[in-house]
Design a protein around this motif. Structure first.
Motif, mmCIF file in Angstrom:
data_model
loop_
_atom_site.group_PDB
_atom_site.id
_atom_site.type_symbol
_atom_site.label_atom_id
_atom_site.label_comp_id
_atom_site.label_asym_id
_atom_site.label_seq_id
_atom_site.Cartn_x
_atom_site.Cartn_y
_atom_site.Cartn_z
ATOM 1 N N GLY A 1 6.129 10.266 4.500
ATOM 2 C CA GLY A 1 5.506 9.011 4.074
ATOM 3 C C GLY A 1 5.996 7.866 4.942
ATOM 4 O O GLY A 1 6.414 8.064 6.096
ATOM 5 N N SER A 2 5.955 6.672 4.403
ATOM 6 C CA SER A 2 6.497 5.519 5.121
ATOM 7 C C SER A 2 6.669 4.386 4.131
ATOM 8 O O SER A 2 6.056 4.381 3.063
ATOM 9 N N ALA A 3 7.514 3.422 4.529
ATOM 10 C CA ALA A 3 7.739 2.256 3.667
ATOM 11 C C ALA A 3 7.004 1.038 4.185
ATOM 12 O O ALA A 3 7.002 0.007 3.540
ATOM 13 N N LEU B 1 0.836 -1.211 0.000
ATOM 14 C CA LEU B 1 0.000 0.000 0.000
ATOM 15 C C LEU B 1 0.866 1.255 0.000
ATOM 16 O O LEU B 1 0.535 2.256 -0.650
ATOM 17 N N CYS B 2 1.979 1.215 0.744
ATOM 18 C CA CYS B 2 2.881 2.373 0.769
ATOM 19 C C CYS B 2 3.401 2.660 -0.644
ATOM 20 O O CYS B 2 3.544 3.824 -1.044
ATOM 21 N N ALA B 3 3.683 1.596 -1.397
ATOM 22 C CA ALA B 3 4.160 1.786 -2.773
ATOM 23 C C ALA B 3 3.015 2.254 -3.678
ATOM 24 O O ALA B 3 3.196 3.140 -4.525
ATOM 25 N N ARG C 1 15.183 6.814 0.597
ATOM 26 C CA ARG C 1 15.164 8.108 -0.094
ATOM 27 C C ARG C 1 16.068 8.051 -1.338
ATOM 28 O O ARG C 1 15.680 8.502 -2.426
ATOM 29 N N LYS C 2 17.271 7.482 -1.155
ATOM 30 C CA LYS C 2 18.207 7.442 -2.286
ATOM 31 C C LYS C 2 17.663 6.574 -3.422
ATOM 32 O O LYS C 2 17.805 6.912 -4.591
ATOM 33 N N VAL D 1 6.677 5.693 -0.425
ATOM 34 C CA VAL D 1 7.987 5.123 -0.065
ATOM 35 C C VAL D 1 9.091 6.114 -0.466
ATOM 36 O O VAL D 1 9.080 6.664 -1.569
ATOM 37 N N GLY D 2 10.018 6.318 0.467
ATOM 38 C CA GLY D 2 11.174 7.181 0.164
ATOM 39 C C GLY D 2 10.866 8.660 0.198
ATOM 40 O O GLY D 2 11.697 9.481 -0.207
#
Ligand code: SF4
Length: 740
Positions: free
Chosen positions: A346-348, A334-336, A563-564, A341-342
């Motif tokens: 937000g959150s992963a 769901l995060c994606a 993040r990267k 994500v990143g």
């Protein structure tokens, strides 16, 4: 106990912390006079740096100086489990243990020796079992366990999806969130990063909407949530799947993010739309499973998909269940799907929440060496195939079954003796009655302990160990810091207590092991510091660090997981075979195990609400963390027990037809056992579910009724396809009991 005062020249203030498996790591200032802690203060840093001490370490001196602390070695004189012991010398105690190790090795081989280590002390030098592992490796090997009782499902999910377990953001990043979903997470109790509640409250004050999804209206929900979404245990993945379905039907997913950073979304979509099994995962479908109304599921999906940035914070409670890893995988998916994500705020997902700065997973420690018993086993580092992991080891939640069944039961060896430290697994893994039976069956059992725990009662030899206050050590915070800590020795060892390293060193001499390195605590700590790349990078002056007790790392911006990988995917691929977020995992597909699907899926399990067993045991049991102890540690501290009496939460809808009133003693039972406990009749838990916090001490009476109310008397000693311990998937019945 006398109170210290600044004017008392005999009072020393020692900078220290705890080594509890508590979810935090807080600076403590221990006021010490005449080898007694007379007062405790928390962190003296200013806001916003101050790390807030919870109620447990406020009662730390009651724990360290508790009158029931074990103070000298003892040997069993009564029946195993009766708790009858008599005092012996250290020499006799260690001679007995050394002779038993030699005897068992000679007759049965090293595989018959079980080493039980645990999370009762989390630090570098004195970490539970490190010295014993080193010693037994030099002695020819031993069999041991693998897996973490709480986080194994989350570890598996994060490794599957991201190829990394560092899936967290530093907590201050919540200030960047506009929406926070606390999915099965109650940080007011579970902590999960020392200042989580501080930052969560600030995020709310900053305008973030907070939604708690949980079977209980828990402490965090009561404190900060704008909305509570009650949900049946074990059905989180169904609701998440239905949310994903709504996003697809209404074209709310971040397709550009999915196309660029993920693989396998189409396979997941096909499952959601019912193309795979003929069942579309609609809100109505999920409502029937979870009890969450379809319109609430749809509005959750819409709000989460259209509010940016949004942090879906899944954790480990729902993951401690059958198919628990699917919950963490589906949360990450769901995060994606929402492109969170990143991204700051937000959150992963993934349940672990760890950040790669000063994380305790990266603590330096005594080099253990290789275990000769495992040398011919498979290489298991990073594997997603749990079957590989249990060829030479035992899953932590089947430890006692392995003692009882041995090789005939499919376990790596036939165990004859056990040596244990830093754990109370009888109390803390599934099926405590079976655990007690298993410990009865051993030829010999030795344990290192601070208290006469339920497990220690089954020992032949009890070795009293020092507490954290009687040791110096390098410490690291739970998943989110970032800071390093040095806990200074505040007290000389109480009674005849020794630390685990000292015990292993003396045993080495009795076992004629010549090259077991013997250094002083001071020398070891300096060596560990010198050998720790990140400690050396951040801390130039070791002596100053030790004096100040903490080194806080200044971050220019909050840590954001991946993040990267999101900002520069060409140069920073994910550590998965595809280099992307794997919604579909070919590695999992290759395992060919129907219980471990390659995409996240909701799957019914035994002892869920639809199991035919529910006709006999109609209530689902959940076993969350207690607020007033650390798992089973600190159980003896009266101050803490008074803050929250041990009770079973039961909804009036379930209590009334059973004639149960608030404050009644009830029996909670199933085929594994019965506990006696006081009822708390409350609407803070949904109908059909009862809640007993884990960690209360197992205390069976002559009729086998556990008067201590240990939740694991009722839980299962099993694990899920991804390794999650099945501790929140148990059916029970409750009836009014009699006080005795
Ligand atoms: S128990 Fe853990 S979270 Fe609580 S004060 Fe102690 S170190 Fe901090």
């Amino acid at each position: 106990m006398p109170q210290s005062s600044a004017s008392d020249k005999n009072v020393r203030i020692v900078r220290a912390t705890s080594a509890f498996d508590c979810g935090g790591r807080c600076p403590l200032r221990l006021h010490v006079k005449d080898n007694v802690i007379v007062r405790i203060e928390g962190d003296d840093a200013e806001e916003p740096d101050q790390l807030r001490t919870c109620l447990r370490c406020r009662a730390y001196r009651q724990y360290i100086h508790h009158p029931e602390r074990l103070m000298y070695p003892q040997k069993r004189v009564g029946r195993r489990g009766d708790g009858q012991f008599e005092r012996i010398s250290w020499d006799e105690a260690l001679d007995t243990l050394a002779n038993q190790l030699k005897r068992v090795k000679k007759i049965y081989g090293n595989g018959a020796i079980l080493l039980m280590t645990g999370g009762g002390y989390l630090a570098s030098l004195h970490r539970g079992g490190a010295a014993a592992q080193r010693l037994l490796n030099m002695f020819g090997g031993y069999v041991t366990h693998y897996g973490n009782i709480s986080s194994e499902g989350a570890v598996w999910a994060s490794l599957t999806q991201y190829g990394s377990v560092m899936v967290g953001h530093s907590r201050e990043d919540m200030l960047n969130s506009r929406l926070i979903l606390l999915w099965g997470w109650d940080p007011a109790r579970m902590i999960s990063g020392t200042n989580t509640m501080y930052h969560l409250i600030h995020a709310k004050e900053n305008g973030a909407r907070v939604i708690a999804i949980d079977p209980r209206y828990h402490d965090t929900a009561a404190t900060v949530a704008d909305q509570w979404v009650p949900i049946r245990p074990g059905t989180d993945t169904a609701v998440m799947a239905a949310m994903a379905n709504v996003m697809i039907r209404e074209k709310l997913q971040d397709q550009a993010f999915l196309d660029r950073y993920t693989v396998g979304f189409d396979r997941f979509k096909s499952y959601l739309l019912g193309e795979e099994d003929g069942v579309e995962k609609t809100p109505e479908w999920a409502a029937g499973i979870s009890g969450v109304p379809a319109d609430i599921i749809a509005s959750l999906a819409r709000e989460y998909a259209t509010t940016r940035p949004a942090a879906l914070m899944d954790c480990q409670g729902p993951a401690r269940s059958a198919m628990g890893e699917q919950y963490n995988r589906c949360a990450a998916t769901l995060c994606a799907m929402t492109g969170n994500v990143g991204r700051p705020g937000g959150s992963a997902g993934g349940g672990l929440m760890g950040i790669p700065v000063a994380h305790m997973f990266r603590s330096p420690g005594i080099p253990a060496g290789k275990n000769p018993f495992e040398l011919e086993g498979p290489k298991v580092k990073g594997t997603l195939d749990i079957r590989e992991r249990v060829i030479k080891r035992i899953h932590i939640n089947t430890l006692f079954d392995a003692i009882l069944k041995g090789k005939k039961g499919g376990y790596p060896s036939d165990i004859r003796m056990a040596w244990s430290m830093c754990n109370n697994y009888l109390n803390q893994t599934g099926n405590s009655n079976k655990a007690a039976k298993a410990l009865q069956s051993l030829e010999f059992f030795a344990t290192q302990e601070l208290f006469m725990t339920p497990q220690a009662r089954y020992a032949d030899i009890l070795l009293p160990v020092t507490s954290t206050a009687e040791r110096s050590d390098l410490m690291r915070p739970w998943p989110s810091g970032p800071y390093f800590m040095f806990s200074n020795r505040a007290l000389e060892p109480l009674g005849e207590c020794k630390d685990d390293l000292e015990i292993a060193t003396e045993l080495a001499a009795k076992l004629d092991i010549k090259d077991f390195e013997t250094h002083s605590e001071e020398a070891w700590l300096r060596r560990l510091y010198e050998r720790s790349t990140d400690l050396k990078h951040h801390i130039r002056d070791f002596d100053r660090f030790r004096q100040e007790g903490i080194h806080r790392i200044e971050l220019e911006t909050p840590v954001v997981a991946f993040r990267k990988q999101i900002e520069d995917p060409e140069n920073h691929p994910f550590d998965t075979p595809s280099g992307k977020i794997e919604i579909y995992s070919q590695r999992v597909a290759d395992i060919v195990d129907g219980l471990c699907p390659p995409i996240p899926k909701y799957l019914p399990t035994s002892e869920d609400r639809n199991d035919p067993l529910s006709r006999k045991y109609p209530l689902q049991l959940i076993t969350p963390h207690p607020r007033n102890r650390v798992h089973s540690e600190m159980y003896k501290v009266e101050w803490l027990r008074e803050t929250e009496p041990h009770r079973v939460w039961i909804n009036p809808v379930d209590a009334t037809p059973r004639g149960i009133e608030d404050g009644d003693e009830v029996h909670v039972f199933n085929d594994r056992g019965t506990i006696a406990i006081i009822a708390w009749v409350t609407e803070r838990i949904i109908p059909g579910v009862v809640s007993v916090t884990e960690g209360a001490w197992y205390a069976p009476d002559a009729n086998g009724i556990d008067r201590g109310g240990c939740a694991n008397t009722l839980t299962r000693d099993a694990y899920s396809g991804g390794g999650a311990a099945v501790l929140n998937t148990s059916l029970v019945e409750v009836m009014k009991g009699k006080r005795s």
